[in-house]
Design a protein around this motif. Structure first.
Motif, PDB file in Angstrom:
ATOM      1  N   SER A 182       5.186   1.293 -12.196  1.00  0.00           N
ATOM      2  CA  SER A 182       5.956   2.091 -11.239  1.00  0.00           C
ATOM      3  C   SER A 182       5.065   2.457 -10.061  1.00  0.00           C
ATOM      4  O   SER A 182       3.900   2.842 -10.249  1.00  0.00           O
ATOM      5  CB  SER A 182       6.491   3.363 -11.897  1.00  0.00           C
ATOM      6  N   PHE A 183       5.622   2.345  -8.851  1.00  0.00           N
ATOM      7  CA  PHE A 183       4.857   2.575  -7.627  1.00  0.00           C
ATOM      8  C   PHE A 183       5.510   3.657  -6.772  1.00  0.00           C
ATOM      9  O   PHE A 183       6.734   3.776  -6.733  1.00  0.00           O
ATOM     10  CB  PHE A 183       4.783   1.296  -6.783  1.00  0.00           C
ATOM     11  N   VAL A 184       4.677   4.409  -6.062  1.00  0.00           N
ATOM     12  CA  VAL A 184       5.132   5.281  -4.975  1.00  0.00           C
ATOM     13  C   VAL A 184       4.452   4.784  -3.712  1.00  0.00           C
ATOM     14  O   VAL A 184       3.216   4.655  -3.673  1.00  0.00           O
ATOM     15  CB  VAL A 184       4.773   6.760  -5.225  1.00  0.00           C
ATOM     16  N   VAL A 185       5.243   4.448  -2.686  1.00  0.00           N
ATOM     17  CA  VAL A 185       4.704   3.930  -1.423  1.00  0.00           C
ATOM     18  C   VAL A 185       4.835   5.029  -0.372  1.00  0.00           C
ATOM     19  O   VAL A 185       5.924   5.565  -0.147  1.00  0.00           O
ATOM     20  CB  VAL A 185       5.456   2.667  -0.970  1.00  0.00           C
ATOM     21  N   SER A 186       3.717   5.374   0.278  1.00  0.00           N
ATOM     22  CA  SER A 186       3.733   6.478   1.240  1.00  0.00           C
ATOM     23  C   SER A 186       2.822   6.172   2.422  1.00  0.00           C
ATOM     24  O   SER A 186       1.792   5.518   2.272  1.00  0.00           O
ATOM     25  CB  SER A 186       3.288   7.771   0.551  1.00  0.00           C
ATOM     26  N   GLY A 187       3.222   6.640   3.606  1.00  0.00           N
ATOM     27  CA  GLY A 187       2.393   6.448   4.800  1.00  0.00           C
ATOM     28  C   GLY A 187       2.800   5.220   5.589  1.00  0.00           C
ATOM     29  O   GLY A 187       3.850   4.621   5.368  1.00  0.00           O
ATOM     30  N   ASN A 246       0.058  -4.364   7.774  1.00  0.00           N
ATOM     31  CA  ASN A 246       0.693  -5.676   7.617  1.00  0.00           C
ATOM     32  C   ASN A 246       2.144  -5.610   7.139  1.00  0.00           C
ATOM     33  O   ASN A 246       2.871  -6.595   7.252  1.00  0.00           O
ATOM     34  CB  ASN A 246      -0.114  -6.527   6.622  1.00  0.00           C
ATOM     35  N   PHE A 247       2.548  -4.488   6.595  1.00  0.00           N
ATOM     36  CA  PHE A 247       3.891  -4.376   6.025  1.00  0.00           C
ATOM     37  C   PHE A 247       4.529  -3.052   6.435  1.00  0.00           C
ATOM     38  O   PHE A 247       3.829  -2.070   6.687  1.00  0.00           O
ATOM     39  CB  PHE A 247       3.852  -4.416   4.480  1.00  0.00           C
ATOM     40  N   SER A 248       5.856  -3.049   6.439  1.00  0.00           N
ATOM     41  CA  SER A 248       6.563  -1.774   6.517  1.00  0.00           C
ATOM     42  C   SER A 248       6.698  -1.245   5.089  1.00  0.00           C
ATOM     43  O   SER A 248       6.492  -1.981   4.119  1.00  0.00           O
ATOM     44  CB  SER A 248       7.954  -1.960   7.131  1.00  0.00           C
ATOM     45  N   ARG A 249       7.040   0.021   4.943  1.00  0.00           N
ATOM     46  CA  ARG A 249       7.230   0.576   3.594  1.00  0.00           C
ATOM     47  C   ARG A 249       8.323  -0.176   2.846  1.00  0.00           C
ATOM     48  O   ARG A 249       8.195  -0.461   1.654  1.00  0.00           O
ATOM     49  CB  ARG A 249       7.576   2.073   3.671  1.00  0.00           C
ATOM     50  N   ASN A 292      10.205   1.165  -7.942  1.00  0.00           N
ATOM     51  CA  ASN A 292       9.808   2.122  -6.913  1.00  0.00           C
ATOM     52  C   ASN A 292      10.285   3.521  -7.281  1.00  0.00           C
ATOM     53  O   ASN A 292      11.434   3.706  -7.682  1.00  0.00           O
ATOM     54  CB  ASN A 292      10.412   1.733  -5.558  1.00  0.00           C
ATOM     55  N   LEU A 293       9.386   4.490  -7.139  1.00  0.00           N
ATOM     56  CA  LEU A 293       9.728   5.888  -7.380  1.00  0.00           C
ATOM     57  C   LEU A 293       9.645   6.660  -6.064  1.00  0.00           C
ATOM     58  O   LEU A 293       8.864   6.303  -5.178  1.00  0.00           O
ATOM     59  CB  LEU A 293       8.763   6.512  -8.391  1.00  0.00           C
TER      60      LEU A 293
END
Length: 678
Positions: free
Chosen positions: A608-613, A617-620, A634-635
């Motif tokens: 499980s991942f949390v993507v922040s900021g 190279n990538f958008s969220r 995704n959490l």
């Protein structure tokens, strides 16, 4: 005495700060601009008379703020101040006298419309839009560039002989037609309507997803140019030059050389404003020569070379005939004042919303009261007060109802809600009809020609009592059906299903069987499941059966799905009648599943991942898509279940702190790529 004055000053400061917050942050103004300005004027006079109570944080020293924690804040290159307000010709004359006394010559002014929207400052570099920033506190504002780029009237690049860098300012607004459509959609989704176009524009600009902003129909008028190398020293000439570059510059402005011309412009637009396709709330008067503007300068809060004249909301007095109560699709009860017809802002007003029981209580309404009505935001009629001096002493007070006016079920008022609801969603006729209307609407299964009148007819004839029965309709049951219908002006006519209209409706019903699963799910009308949430749910549960068997933990683990939605979905599918309805809809051939997306790999399976900021190279969204396509989940927030926090620039400190506290591994963009490739 001194203590009393200090208490008065403190009370005014607290009150003004509260209303500033309501207006700029919550977009929920509770008093008129006039009332706010009168309080501000009183505070300024008291502070001038009693400098011993000076406070640098007084609202008299700052511009009201609309800052949001959801956006990066940018310092304005040029302070973005507010204008002083006037409400009569005498104050305009005082302004003119101050200008002529300071300059000592005849002055040329530009009179412009004062748009009722939300201010914006656009920076262009080398002919391209570089940044869009809200007014904020005047010194800094929110970076809403991504959202502003979705507004079609804002050019992303311009043509012509323009400065290398300049700022152009204006107003983002919502045209009346778009405002009405937006509120109709919100009410259809069980959401509260916006009070006026200004609130809607401001709220839209602060949405987190630019894709949703793009659907709002926002517009932008630009009216002031700033920079080191402006085309001319005349404001109006700069506007016309900016128009040639590709900007949407207002055409409704006038160069005035006397008070008579200024007052004539104000008088004209005080009446003509109701014919505009957007809202204005006054007139702005500016000195036209920029050198003179610079000579006149600024106060701490406002430019000395400009002022605004605010229109008072047009008001009419009429008799309250009765109060009726409407039941919405969700069971929400809306009280409506029925009035003796009265002319207001160019239209005949017969009804005004009273919103809820609290409003009725605040207005202290009695039967047959003479009431004052104005148009909130110049669109929605509202009662502002009753003329208590004209009231019959024996007139009974208006009391909010206790039972549903349609099915007599006792009403409930959920904790924290302003509205009352009828809980009888299984048998209350308006709720049943509302569910059908919602199901066939454009954002749901989109059955052409299936409007409110058709729903009323089929419901009254007992042919369609729930949405599954739509698919039982045949040519023989429809052809020849008729009923008397009434339009908004209370004109009556007979509607009859002719052969052609019958065939069209049946064709629309058949075509709805090809409408995608997310639209059908939205059409079920599950509380808190709007069109966007429906798409998220379908992406994570590719069949209705999987969604129906999802647990609370399964649901809240999904990014963008919170406790309210999870509880609502669980409640819906735990009801036997709802489960039977879904079964019947499946049997009609409706699309209640989508093909499961093939995974690129399963290397993130169980993670499980949390993507922040923000990332290089990538958008969220791209990172989240990569995670899902490789079997990960995704959490929305960091918890014990989180395997990794993927932290980019400007990651929230609270997320980092929580990850460290829970020993969640924090990785950057490079670490993520290595994790993906290994």
């Amino acid at each position: 005495m001194a203590t009393d004055i200090q208490e008065k000053i403190n009370l005014l400061r607290d009150t003004l700060n509260k209303h500033n917050h309501n207006y700029y942050v919550l977009n929920q103004p509770q008093i008129t601009d006039f009332e706010f300005d009168q309080m501000m004027k009183e505070l300024i006079e008291l502070e001038k008379s009693h400098p011993e109570f000076e406070d640098p944080n007084s609202p008299s020293h700052r511009v009201g703020s609309d800052l949001s924690n959801d956006f990066q804040q940018i310092v304005h290159q040029y302070p973005m101040l507010s204008l002083g307000n006037t409400y009569n010709e005498g104050e305009i004359a005082d302004f003119h006298q101050r200008i002529t006394k300071a300059i000592g010559e005849e002055i040329e002014y530009v009179c412009e419309l004062k748009y009722d929207g939300t201010s914006i400052s656009l920076t262009y570099e080398n002919g391209r839009l570089a940044q869009a920033v809200t007014r904020g506190d005047g010194e800094k504002g929110d970076d809403v560039t991504a959202n502003v780029k979705t507004i079609k009237s804002v050019p992303l690049s311009i043509q012509g002989n323009y400065p290398e860098r300049f700022v152009i300012r204006g107003e983002i607004l919502l045209p009346n037609e778009e405002f009405i459509k937006l509120n109709e959609t919100r009410e259809l989704n069980g959401e509260l309507p916006f009070a006026n176009p200004r609130n809607a524009a401001s709220g839209s600009l602060k949405m987190k997803k630019s894709s949703e902003v793009a659907q709002r129909g926002l517009d932008c008028y630009l009216y002031y140019l700033l920079g080191e190398n402006l085309p001319t020293e005349i404001h109006s000439e700069n506007l016309e030059t900016a128009r040639s570059w590709g900007f949407k510059i207002p055409t409704h402005y006038k160069i005035c050389k006397s008070l008579t011309e200024i007052n004539g412009f104000i008088e004209y637009w005080d009446k003509e404003r109701f014919n505009l396709p957007f809202e204005i709330d006054g007139i702005v008067i500016k000195v036209n020569n920029i050198n003179l503007q610079n000579e006149l300068g600024y106060t701490a809060k406002s430019p000395r070379w400009a002022i605004s004249y605010k229109f008072k909301a047009e008001e009419a007095c009429t008799k309250l005939l009765s109060v009726s109560y409407q039941v919405g699709r969700t069971g929400k009860i809306t009280p409506v004042a029925n009035l003796e017809p009265v002319q207001l802002a160019g239209t005949t007003v017969k009804r005004a919303s009273l919103h809820n029981a609290d409003i009725i209580e605040q207005l202290n309404l009695h039967e047959n009261d003479m009431v004052f009505v104005e148009k909130g935001g110049e669109i929605i009629p509202k009662i502002t007060r009753a003329d208590e001096s004209a009231r019959d002493a024996q007139a009974p007070k208006i009391e909010f109802i206790n039972e549903c006016p349609e099915c007599s079920t006792p009403l409930i008022r959920p904790e924290g809600e302003a509205a009352h609801f009828c809980p009888n969603d299984k048998a209350c006729p308006p709720q049943l009809k509302g569910k059908i209307e919602h199901f066939v609407s454009r954002k749901a299964v989109n059955i052409d020609s299936f409007g409110e009148q058709i729903v009323d007819l089929l419901f009254e004839k007992g042919l369609v009592k729930d949405v599954s029965e739509i698919y039982d309709l045949t040519f023989d049951t429809l052809n020849g059906l008729s009923r008397i219908v009434e339009d908004q002006d209370e004109n009556k006519k007979i509607f009859t299903f002719q052969e052609k209209s019958t065939q069209n409706l049946l064709a629309g019903i058949e075509a709805s069987k090809n409408i995608p699963y997310p639209n059908v799910l939205f059409g079920l009308g599950i509380k808190h499941v709007g069109a966007t949430v429906a798409k998220v749910l379908c992406k994570n549960f590719n069949t209705i059966d999987k969604l129906a068997s999802a647990t609370y933990d399964d649901l809240v683990a999904i990014d963008d799905i919170g406790p309210k939605v999870a509880e609502s979905v669980i409640t819906y599918f735990s009801d036997e009648e709802n489960k039977n309805l879904v079964t019947r809809l499946k049997n009609t051939g409706l699309q209640l599943e989508i093909a499961e997306e093939a995974l690129e790999s399963d290397k993130f399976n169980g993670l499980s991942f949390v993507v922040s900021g923000t990332f290089t190279n990538f958008s969220r969204d791209e990172l989240k898509s990569i995670i899902e396509s490789n079997g990960g989940k995704n959490l929305s927030g960091v918890s014990k279940k989180t395997s990794y926090l993927v932290a980019g620039e400007k990651t929230g400190p609270s997320k980092l702190e929580k990850a460290e506290k829970l020993n969640v591994k924090i990785i950057n963009e490079t670490d993520f790529i290595e994790l993906l490739e290994n």
